[in-house]
Design a protein around this motif. Structure first.
Motif, short mmCIF file in Angstrom:
data_model
loop_
_atom_site.label_atom_id
_atom_site.label_comp_id
_atom_site.label_asym_id
_atom_site.label_seq_id
_atom_site.Cartn_x
_atom_site.Cartn_y
_atom_site.Cartn_z
N ARG A 68 -28.59 -27.12 -18.83
CA ARG A 68 -28.77 -26.36 -17.59
C ARG A 68 -29.51 -27.22 -16.59
NH1 ARG A 68 -29.10 -20.22 -18.25
NH2 ARG A 68 -27.88 -19.91 -20.13
N PRO A 69 -29.19 -27.05 -15.31
CA PRO A 69 -29.92 -27.80 -14.29
C PRO A 69 -31.38 -27.34 -14.23
CG PRO A 69 -28.42 -26.24 -13.26
CD PRO A 69 -28.17 -26.19 -14.73
N PRO A 70 -32.27 -28.19 -13.76
CA PRO A 70 -33.68 -27.80 -13.69
C PRO A 70 -33.91 -26.68 -12.67
CG PRO A 70 -33.35 -29.90 -12.60
CD PRO A 70 -32.04 -29.54 -13.27
N ASP A 71 -34.88 -25.83 -12.94
CA ASP A 71 -35.27 -24.75 -12.03
C ASP A 71 -36.29 -25.34 -11.05
OD1 ASP A 71 -36.09 -22.49 -10.73
OD2 ASP A 71 -36.68 -21.40 -12.52
N LEU A 72 -35.82 -25.84 -9.92
CA LEU A 72 -36.68 -26.56 -8.99
C LEU A 72 -37.69 -25.68 -8.26
CD1 LEU A 72 -34.03 -29.00 -7.51
CD2 LEU A 72 -35.62 -29.38 -9.40
N VAL A 73 -37.46 -24.37 -8.20
CA VAL A 73 -38.40 -23.47 -7.52
C VAL A 73 -39.23 -22.66 -8.51
CG1 VAL A 73 -37.04 -23.33 -5.41
CG2 VAL A 73 -36.69 -21.64 -7.21
N ASP A 74 -39.02 -22.90 -9.79
CA ASP A 74 -39.78 -22.20 -10.84
C ASP A 74 -39.73 -20.68 -10.67
OD1 ASP A 74 -41.24 -22.20 -13.20
OD2 ASP A 74 -43.16 -22.16 -12.14
N ARG A 75 -38.56 -20.18 -10.26
CA ARG A 75 -38.31 -18.74 -10.07
C ARG A 75 -39.23 -18.11 -9.02
NH1 ARG A 75 -33.43 -18.26 -11.29
NH2 ARG A 75 -32.89 -17.49 -13.31
N ASP A 76 -39.81 -18.92 -8.14
CA ASP A 76 -40.64 -18.41 -7.04
C ASP A 76 -39.80 -18.48 -5.77
OD1 ASP A 76 -42.60 -17.64 -5.29
OD2 ASP A 76 -43.72 -19.51 -5.41
N PHE A 77 -39.25 -17.34 -5.36
CA PHE A 77 -38.31 -17.30 -4.25
C PHE A 77 -38.97 -16.93 -2.93
CE2 PHE A 77 -35.71 -16.43 -8.05
CZ PHE A 77 -34.93 -17.59 -8.00
N VAL A 78 -40.22 -17.30 -2.75
CA VAL A 78 -40.93 -17.05 -1.49
C VAL A 78 -41.43 -18.39 -0.98
CG1 VAL A 78 -42.86 -15.87 -0.40
CG2 VAL A 78 -41.63 -14.77 -2.28
N ALA A 79 -41.07 -18.72 0.26
CA ALA A 79 -41.48 -19.99 0.85
C ALA A 79 -42.62 -19.75 1.84
CB ALA A 79 -40.32 -20.64 1.56
N ALA A 80 -43.47 -20.75 2.01
CA ALA A 80 -44.61 -20.63 2.91
C ALA A 80 -44.21 -20.79 4.37
CB ALA A 80 -45.66 -21.68 2.54
N ALA A 81 -43.07 -21.43 4.63
CA ALA A 81 -42.62 -21.68 6.00
C ALA A 81 -41.10 -21.77 6.01
CB ALA A 81 -43.25 -22.96 6.52
N PRO A 82 -40.48 -21.60 7.18
CA PRO A 82 -39.02 -21.71 7.26
C PRO A 82 -38.52 -23.10 6.83
CG PRO A 82 -39.92 -20.77 9.28
CD PRO A 82 -41.08 -21.24 8.46
N ASN A 83 -37.30 -23.13 6.33
CA ASN A 83 -36.61 -24.36 5.93
C ASN A 83 -37.29 -25.12 4.78
OD1 ASN A 83 -34.41 -24.18 7.68
ND2 ASN A 83 -35.65 -24.97 9.36
N ARG A 84 -38.07 -24.44 3.97
CA ARG A 84 -38.70 -25.07 2.81
C ARG A 84 -37.92 -24.81 1.53
NH1 ARG A 84 -44.30 -26.28 3.76
NH2 ARG A 84 -44.31 -26.91 5.94
N SER A 85 -37.29 -23.65 1.44
CA SER A 85 -36.58 -23.29 0.21
C SER A 85 -35.37 -22.42 0.57
CB SER A 85 -37.52 -22.51 -0.72
OG SER A 85 -36.84 -22.03 -1.85
N TRP A 86 -34.21 -22.86 0.12
CA TRP A 86 -32.98 -22.11 0.34
C TRP A 86 -32.36 -21.79 -1.03
CZ3 TRP A 86 -30.72 -21.11 5.20
CH2 TRP A 86 -31.41 -21.64 6.28
N VAL A 87 -31.77 -20.63 -1.15
CA VAL A 87 -31.06 -20.26 -2.37
C VAL A 87 -29.64 -19.88 -2.00
CG1 VAL A 87 -33.10 -19.53 -3.66
CG2 VAL A 87 -31.90 -17.88 -2.23
N ALA A 88 -28.73 -20.02 -2.95
CA ALA A 88 -27.32 -19.73 -2.69
C ALA A 88 -26.69 -19.08 -3.92
CB ALA A 88 -26.58 -21.01 -2.34
#
Length: 58
Positions: free
Chosen positions: A12-32
């Motif tokens: 499986r690919p690595p979980d780069l956000v560690d299941r934390d789907f809240v970003a501190a600022a815009p354009n820091r974390s996108w999910v698809a």
């Protein structure tokens, strides 16, 4: 109903956000995600891309 069955032995690919789907600022974390839906005239493919800092859809 038809669904997929995961291959539990496949890497499986690595979980780069560690299941934390809240970003501190815009354009820091996108999910698809994408899926397909059967219709009377064929299959429709749907894709979603969301900035996790954005307000949730209501």
């Amino acid at each position: 109903m038809i669904t997929t069955s995961p291959d539990l032995t496949a890497p499986r690919p690595p979980d780069l956000v560690d299941r934390d789907f809240v970003a501190a600022a815009p354009n820091r974390s996108w999910v698809a995600d994408f899926t397909h839906v059967a219709t009377f005239s064929g299959v429709v493919y749907v894709a979603f891309v969301v900035d996790t800092e954005a307000d949730p859809l209501e």
